[in-house]
Design an enzyme around this catalytic site. Structure first.
Site, PDB file in Angstrom:
ATOM      1  N   TYR A 106       0.834  -1.198   0.000  1.00  0.00           N
ATOM      2  CA  TYR A 106       0.000   0.000   0.000  1.00  0.00           C
ATOM      3  C   TYR A 106       0.874   1.256   0.000  1.00  0.00           C
ATOM      4  O   TYR A 106       1.706   1.452   0.874  1.00  0.00           O
ATOM      5  CB  TYR A 106      -0.923   0.019   1.210  1.00  0.00           C
ATOM      6  CG  TYR A 106      -2.029  -1.011   1.184  1.00  0.00           C
ATOM      7  CD1 TYR A 106      -2.348  -1.711   0.019  1.00  0.00           C
ATOM      8  CD2 TYR A 106      -2.764  -1.289   2.321  1.00  0.00           C
ATOM      9  CE1 TYR A 106      -3.357  -2.655  -0.001  1.00  0.00           C
ATOM     10  CE2 TYR A 106      -3.794  -2.227   2.316  1.00  0.00           C
ATOM     11  CZ  TYR A 106      -4.088  -2.912   1.157  1.00  0.00           C
ATOM     12  OH  TYR A 106      -5.088  -3.853   1.142  1.00  0.00           O
ATOM     13  N   SER A 144      -5.871 -13.968   1.689  1.00  0.00           N
ATOM     14  CA  SER A 144      -6.685 -12.961   1.023  1.00  0.00           C
ATOM     15  C   SER A 144      -6.881 -13.387  -0.422  1.00  0.00           C
ATOM     16  O   SER A 144      -5.951 -13.892  -1.053  1.00  0.00           O
ATOM     17  CB  SER A 144      -5.988 -11.599   1.109  1.00  0.00           C
ATOM     18  OG  SER A 144      -6.727 -10.592   0.453  1.00  0.00           O
TER      19      SER A 144
END
Length: 320
Positions: A57, A158
């Site tokens: 990120y 995920s």
């Protein structure tokens, strides 16, 4: 699960992808730190205690800015759960973007995340995307080593299917505690996969069938990224496009009737499902974070009929 590593079913998380400035290599600024601080304070104010990161990120700057906040706020680290992800390698000019769940890469990523976050332990580590070339035994070896060294307390995945989870779990003594997937009123494949069986529409549904049920049967928390559907149903009146307008109007009407916000209605729609989906709130706007408060402090107040009305309005037609 201890309080420090708790990822309680249905309880919202705060997603930190919007923190840290730009997505390039430019350093973050004092303004970026202030922006992050305001968003995190809003999340804490409404009762959120789990903060979700990923090493990629803002090219690591989301974690680094959050580490700055931890360094400034005495006692904050002990009050929250830190979750981060690894396994995606971004393109850097010499190699393409790719997935990498080899043991050496996982260990390096965790060491780098610990440094950026200014902490000595990650509470929950998720493997961000499936790596087709990964040997699950090798991946599991890295997770066991990180746990044994006290660097990571719990593990999850995920964007993985039930079969992929089961393959990894077969080589890992530690239980996998979470699977983070795109789930919202706007991205409904996760719920429609269960009702489109034996219909032509099933061929167009890309969600791994059986994953919701698999996770529910094994106590694996389903975390929903994109839970607010990128604002499709919560903008000002008349802002939704023609396909989304009926659902947006119903969301607003339900919010008014129940004395809450449109954002809460969207999160309640996820939380009302028996899987007790835990929404990841990804906005960095403090006022929008605070609009989600009732999803943290109140049980979902949607009836069986209201839940279906939202679903049918969003899909734009009756059920099969």
């Amino acid at each position: 699960m201890t309080e420090q590593t708790d990822v309680s079913a249905g309880r919202p998380l705060y997603g930190c992808m919007g923190l840290g400035g730009t997505w390039d290599d430019a350093p973050y600024t004092a303004a970026d730190i202030a922006h992050a601080e305001a968003a995190v304070e809003a999340a804490l104010d409404i009762g959120i205690t789990v903060f979700d990161h990923a090493d990629i990120y803002r090219r690591g700057k989301s974690e680094a800015v959050f580490g700055e906040l931890l360094g400034r706020a005495a006692g904050l680290r002990e009050r929250i759960v830190l979750q981060t992800k690894c396994g995606i390698r971004q393109a850097d000019g010499r190699r393409p973007g790719m997935y990498d769940l080899r043991s050496g890469h996982i260990v390096r990523c965790v060491e780098e995340s610990l440094t950026r976050l200014r902490t000595d332990v990650i509470d929950v580590l998720l493997l961000h995307r499936p790596d087709p070339l990964a040997d699950p035994q090798d991946t599991a070896k890295a997770l066991a080593s990180l746990h044994g060294q006290g660097l990571v307390r719990r593990f999850g995945v995920s964007n993985m299917s039930a079969a992929q989870i089961e393959q990894l779990q077969a080589h890992l003594d530690l239980p996998l505690v979470a699977d983070q997937l795109e789930m919202s009123l706007g991205s409904r494949d996760w719920v429609e996969a269960g009702v489109l069986v034996n219909t032509p529409a099933a061929a167009e549904n890309g969600f791994p069938h059986g994953t919701v049920e698999y996770c529910g049967a094994r106590g694996i928390q389903l975390q929903a990224w994109g839970a607010l559907a990128q604002g499709r149903y919560t903008g000002p009146p008349g802002a939704a496009g023609p396909l989304d307008a009926p659902a947006a109007e119903l969301v607003a009407d339900l919010a008014e009737r129940k004395g809450t916000t449109p954002e809460t209605i969207l999160l309640w729609w996820l939380q009302r499902h028996p899987a007790r989906v835990a929404p990841v709130i990804g906005t960095s706007r403090p006022e929008r974070v605070r609009a989600c408060r009732d999803a943290v402090v109140r049980e979902p107040e949607l009836t069986h009929e209201e839940w279906y009305e939202l679903w049918i309005a969003a899909r734009g037609g009756p059920l099969p």
